[in-house]
Design a protein around this motif. Structure first.
Motif, PDB file in Angstrom:
ATOM      1  N   GLY A  92      35.027  30.121  33.513  1.00 16.81           N
ATOM      2  CA  GLY A  92      33.711  30.736  33.374  1.00 16.81           C
ATOM      3  C   GLY A  92      32.779  30.319  34.495  1.00 16.81           C
ATOM      4  N   LYS A  93      32.868  29.065  34.878  1.00 19.80           N
ATOM      5  CA  LYS A  93      32.036  28.567  35.974  1.00 19.80           C
ATOM      6  C   LYS A  93      32.486  29.167  37.294  1.00 19.80           C
ATOM      7  CE  LYS A  93      29.964  24.243  37.578  1.00 19.80           C
ATOM      8  NZ  LYS A  93      29.933  22.772  37.401  1.00 19.80           N
ATOM      9  N   ALA A  94      33.789  29.370  37.454  1.00 23.24           N
ATOM     10  CA  ALA A  94      34.300  30.007  38.674  1.00 23.24           C
ATOM     11  C   ALA A  94      33.754  31.427  38.795  1.00 23.24           C
ATOM     12  CB  ALA A  94      35.819  30.021  38.669  1.00 23.24           C
ATOM     13  N   VAL A  95      33.683  32.133  37.675  1.00 22.74           N
ATOM     14  CA  VAL A  95      33.186  33.508  37.684  1.00 22.74           C
ATOM     15  C   VAL A  95      31.696  33.548  38.031  1.00 22.74           C
ATOM     16  CG1 VAL A  95      32.742  35.553  36.274  1.00 22.74           C
ATOM     17  CG2 VAL A  95      34.935  34.354  36.094  1.00 22.74           C
ATOM     18  N   SER A  96      30.892  32.739  37.346  1.00 24.16           N
ATOM     19  CA  SER A  96      29.447  32.770  37.596  1.00 24.16           C
ATOM     20  C   SER A  96      29.116  32.303  39.015  1.00 24.16           C
ATOM     21  CB  SER A  96      28.710  31.908  36.573  1.00 24.16           C
ATOM     22  OG  SER A  96      29.148  30.561  36.612  1.00 24.16           O
ATOM     23  N   THR A  97      29.818  31.263  39.479  1.00 21.23           N
ATOM     24  CA  THR A  97      29.608  30.782  40.848  1.00 21.23           C
ATOM     25  C   THR A  97      30.072  31.830  41.848  1.00 21.23           C
ATOM     26  OG1 THR A  97      29.937  28.492  40.127  1.00 21.23           O
ATOM     27  CG2 THR A  97      30.118  28.934  42.488  1.00 21.23           C
ATOM     28  N   GLY A  98      31.213  32.447  41.558  1.00 13.34           N
ATOM     29  CA  GLY A  98      31.759  33.462  42.450  1.00 13.34           C
ATOM     30  C   GLY A  98      30.850  34.665  42.598  1.00 13.34           C
ATOM     31  N   GLU A  99      30.251  35.100  41.507  1.00  9.35           N
ATOM     32  CA  GLU A  99      29.337  36.246  41.575  1.00  9.35           C
ATOM     33  C   GLU A  99      28.146  35.941  42.480  1.00  9.35           C
ATOM     34  OE1 GLU A  99      30.299  38.088  37.134  1.00  9.35           O
ATOM     35  OE2 GLU A  99      28.573  36.755  37.434  1.00  9.35           O
ATOM     36  N   SER A 100      27.617  34.729  42.364  1.00  8.63           N
ATOM     37  CA  SER A 100      26.480  34.341  43.210  1.00  8.63           C
ATOM     38  C   SER A 100      26.887  34.242  44.677  1.00  8.63           C
ATOM     39  CB  SER A 100      25.911  33.000  42.740  1.00  8.63           C
ATOM     40  OG  SER A 100      25.396  33.090  41.431  1.00  8.63           O
ATOM     41  N   LEU A 101      28.055  33.637  44.920  1.00 12.44           N
ATOM     42  CA  LEU A 101      28.533  33.484  46.292  1.00 12.44           C
ATOM     43  C   LEU A 101      28.882  34.831  46.917  1.00 12.44           C
ATOM     44  CD1 LEU A 101      30.781  30.306  45.881  1.00 12.44           C
ATOM     45  CD2 LEU A 101      28.594  30.472  47.111  1.00 12.44           C
ATOM     46  N   ALA A 102      29.396  35.734  46.106  1.00  6.16           N
ATOM     47  CA  ALA A 102      29.733  37.066  46.620  1.00  6.16           C
ATOM     48  C   ALA A 102      28.479  37.821  47.042  1.00  6.16           C
ATOM     49  CB  ALA A 102      30.497  37.854  45.562  1.00  6.16           C
ATOM     50  N   GLN A 103      27.412  37.679  46.269  1.00  8.06           N
ATOM     51  CA  GLN A 103      26.157  38.331  46.640  1.00  8.06           C
ATOM     52  C   GLN A 103      25.596  37.719  47.916  1.00  8.06           C
ATOM     53  OE1 GLN A 103      24.696  41.122  45.072  1.00  8.06           O
ATOM     54  NE2 GLN A 103      23.707  41.006  47.085  1.00  8.06           N
ATOM     55  N   LYS A 104      25.692  36.404  48.026  1.00 11.43           N
ATOM     56  CA  LYS A 104      25.254  35.718  49.233  1.00 11.43           C
ATOM     57  C   LYS A 104      26.070  36.190  50.444  1.00 11.43           C
ATOM     58  CE  LYS A 104      24.328  30.964  50.863  1.00 11.43           C
ATOM     59  NZ  LYS A 104      25.191  30.817  52.039  1.00 11.43           N
ATOM     60  N   PHE A 105      27.373  36.380  50.224  1.00 10.57           N
ATOM     61  CA  PHE A 105      28.268  36.866  51.283  1.00 10.57           C
ATOM     62  C   PHE A 105      27.812  38.251  51.763  1.00 10.57           C
ATOM     63  CE2 PHE A 105      31.957  39.575  52.220  1.00 10.57           C
ATOM     64  CZ  PHE A 105      32.457  38.931  53.344  1.00 10.57           C
ATOM     65  N   LEU A 106      27.481  39.133  50.827  1.00  7.59           N
ATOM     66  CA  LEU A 106      27.010  40.461  51.210  1.00  7.59           C
ATOM     67  C   LEU A 106      25.727  40.383  52.017  1.00  7.59           C
ATOM     68  CD1 LEU A 106      27.539  42.752  48.079  1.00  7.59           C
ATOM     69  CD2 LEU A 106      29.019  42.469  50.073  1.00  7.59           C
ATOM     70  N   ASN A 107      24.845  39.489  51.605  1.00 12.44           N
ATOM     71  CA  ASN A 107      23.553  39.372  52.284  1.00 12.44           C
ATOM     72  C   ASN A 107      23.680  38.841  53.694  1.00 12.44           C
ATOM     73  OD1 ASN A 107      22.394  40.215  49.872  1.00 12.44           O
ATOM     74  ND2 ASN A 107      21.826  38.152  49.212  1.00 12.44           N
ATOM     75  N   GLU A 108      24.734  38.056  53.955  1.00  9.34           N
ATOM     76  CA  GLU A 108      24.869  37.378  55.244  1.00  9.34           C
ATOM     77  C   GLU A 108      25.863  38.049  56.185  1.00  9.34           C
ATOM     78  OE1 GLU A 108      25.793  33.328  54.272  1.00  9.34           O
ATOM     79  OE2 GLU A 108      23.737  32.887  53.599  1.00  9.34           O
ATOM     80  N   ASN A 109      26.491  39.122  55.741  1.00 11.90           N
ATOM     81  CA  ASN A 109      27.487  39.793  56.580  1.00 11.90           C
ATOM     82  C   ASN A 109      27.178  41.286  56.726  1.00 11.90           C
ATOM     83  OD1 ASN A 109      29.958  37.868  57.235  1.00 11.90           O
ATOM     84  ND2 ASN A 109      29.220  37.333  55.180  1.00 11.90           N
ATOM     85  N   ASN A 126      31.002  35.242  58.126  1.00  9.33           N
ATOM     86  CA  ASN A 126      29.952  34.262  57.880  1.00  9.33           C
ATOM     87  C   ASN A 126      30.117  33.673  56.479  1.00  9.33           C
ATOM     88  OD1 ASN A 126      28.653  34.628  60.349  1.00  9.33           O
ATOM     89  ND2 ASN A 126      27.337  36.260  59.576  1.00  9.33           N
ATOM     90  N   GLY A 127      30.379  32.379  56.410  1.00  7.27           N
ATOM     91  CA  GLY A 127      30.489  31.702  55.126  1.00  7.27           C
ATOM     92  C   GLY A 127      31.767  31.937  54.361  1.00  7.27           C
ATOM     93  N   ALA A 128      32.751  32.559  55.001  1.00  9.88           N
ATOM     94  CA  ALA A 128      33.975  32.876  54.270  1.00  9.88           C
ATOM     95  C   ALA A 128      35.164  33.063  55.213  1.00  9.88           C
ATOM     96  CB  ALA A 128      33.777  34.157  53.453  1.00  9.88           C
ATOM     97  N   VAL A 129      36.349  33.015  54.641  1.00  9.97           N
ATOM     98  CA  VAL A 129      37.572  33.419  55.333  1.00  9.97           C
ATOM     99  C   VAL A 129      38.312  34.368  54.394  1.00  9.97           C
ATOM    100  CG1 VAL A 129      37.727  31.253  56.615  1.00  9.97           C
ATOM    101  CG2 VAL A 129      38.988  31.486  54.480  1.00  9.97           C
ATOM    102  N   TRP A 130      39.136  35.257  54.971  1.00  7.44           N
ATOM    103  CA  TRP A 130      39.824  36.218  54.123  1.00  7.44           C
ATOM    104  C   TRP A 130      41.113  36.703  54.775  1.00  7.44           C
ATOM    105  CZ3 TRP A 130      40.706  41.472  55.348  1.00  7.44           C
ATOM    106  CH2 TRP A 130      40.110  41.919  56.522  1.00  7.44           C
ATOM    107  N   TYR A 131      41.961  37.277  53.946  1.00  6.07           N
ATOM    108  CA  TYR A 131      43.168  37.942  54.448  1.00  6.07           C
ATOM    109  C   TYR A 131      43.592  39.018  53.458  1.00  6.07           C
ATOM    110  CZ  TYR A 131      45.230  34.242  51.467  1.00  6.07           C
ATOM    111  OH  TYR A 131      45.514  33.369  50.441  1.00  6.07           O
ATOM    112  N   LYS A 132      44.364  39.961  53.961  1.00  5.64           N
ATOM    113  CA  LYS A 132      44.899  41.057  53.144  1.00  5.64           C
ATOM    114  C   LYS A 132      46.406  40.896  53.082  1.00  5.64           C
ATOM    115  CE  LYS A 132      45.069  45.229  54.890  1.00  5.64           C
ATOM    116  NZ  LYS A 132      44.674  46.574  55.374  1.00  5.64           N
ATOM    117  N   ALA A 133      46.942  40.790  51.869  1.00  5.27           N
ATOM    118  CA  ALA A 133      48.376  40.519  51.718  1.00  5.27           C
ATOM    119  C   ALA A 133      48.893  41.190  50.448  1.00  5.27           C
ATOM    120  CB  ALA A 133      48.596  39.003  51.667  1.00  5.27           C
ATOM    121  N   ASP A 134      50.049  40.705  49.997  1.00  9.81           N
ATOM    122  CA  ASP A 134      50.595  41.123  48.722  1.00  9.81           C
ATOM    123  C   ASP A 134      50.187  40.089  47.678  1.00  9.81           C
ATOM    124  OD1 ASP A 134      52.095  38.938  49.481  1.00  9.81           O
ATOM    125  OD2 ASP A 134      54.032  39.831  48.971  1.00  9.81           O
ATOM    126  N   MET A 135      50.794  40.137  46.500  1.00  8.84           N
ATOM    127  CA  MET A 135      50.612  39.056  45.536  1.00  8.84           C
ATOM    128  C   MET A 135      51.943  38.705  44.891  1.00  8.84           C
ATOM    129  SD  MET A 135      48.377  38.589  42.012  1.00  8.84           S
ATOM    130  CE  MET A 135      46.752  38.615  42.775  1.00  8.84           C
TER     131      MET A 135
END
Length: 220
Positions: free
Chosen positions: A203-220, A65-74
């Motif tokens: 810095g904006k990516a971090v602050s936005t990401g933290e909020s979106l990550a919490q939203k992700f937890l709430n919706e999944n 919900n609200g995201a896509v993901w994958y597990k890989a190398d880097m």
């Protein structure tokens, strides 16, 4: 030893208590909280990706919900504006451009800006059809660490698992484009329909990401 004025003792105690509190030490969900939501894959890609050119295609792109993901190398992306760390001499595959540019219209700086590389659109998967865009926010999760970055470049259409030199440094991964990177596992969690502007504002990516990550937890 210098003494604090009486009124400063209360301020000092308050600061000390804030620094000691978990909320002050770390904002946003932990790596383990995010990983707990990424234990099973609902595949949204038509096929699977390779981690490197010589490996089998075993990596699916998964939906939540609200995201896509994958597990890989880097693998390490050093493309973009040439610097002392990222140039044709340090990186045999160096390209002086990135798919997405900064607010001045210039390629990104891979050893300064943490960003992820998304596979170029193909019959396997087209990121553009899933709310993913340049400047979109991504949580990279590795070794109990979370790094919030942006989508900054595109890579080969059949290979997945790549991020910038700066991302590797943030996660404690060898950033050398010749022999760095890690076999993982590295989890890449893209938040749909997100965008950081300007793209180079980490810095904006971090602050936005933290909020979106919490939203992700709430919706999944």
């Amino acid at each position: 030893m210098r003494k604090l004025a009486p009124g400063l003792f209360a301020v000092s105690a308050l600061v000390a208590s804030l620094l000691a509190s978990p909320a002050a030490q770390a904002a946003g969900p932990s790596a383990s909280q995010l990983l707990a939501k990424l234990t099973s894959c609902q595949q949204i890609s038509s096929g699977k990706y390779r981690s490197d050119s010589g490996t089998a295609a075993t990596i699916p792109v998964c939906g939540k919900n609200g995201a896509v993901w994958y597990k890989a190398d880097m693998d390490i992306d050093c493309d973009g504006q040439p610097t002392a760390k990222c140039n044709k001499n340090t990186d045999p595959w160096f390209q002086p451009d990135t798919a997405f540019h900064d607010s001045k219209g210039k390629p990104l700086v891979a050893d300064k800006l943490p960003f992820v590389v998304v596979p170029s659109p193909s019959g396997t998967w087209d990121y553009r059809k899933f709310g993913i865009q340049g400047g979109g926010v991504v949580a990279i999760i590795y070794n109990n660490k979370v790094d919030y970055v942006v989508v900054g470049d595109t890579g080969p259409a059949s290979i997945i698992g790549e991020a910038s030199y700066a991302s590797a440094v943030n996660l404690g991964i060898n950033p050398n484009p010749k022999n760095g990177g890690t076999d993982g596992p590295v989890h890449y969690l893209y938040f749909k329909n997100s965008k950081v502007s300007p793209i180079e504002d980490h810095g904006k990516a971090v602050s936005t990401g933290e909020s979106l990550a919490q939203k992700f937890l709430n919706e999944n």
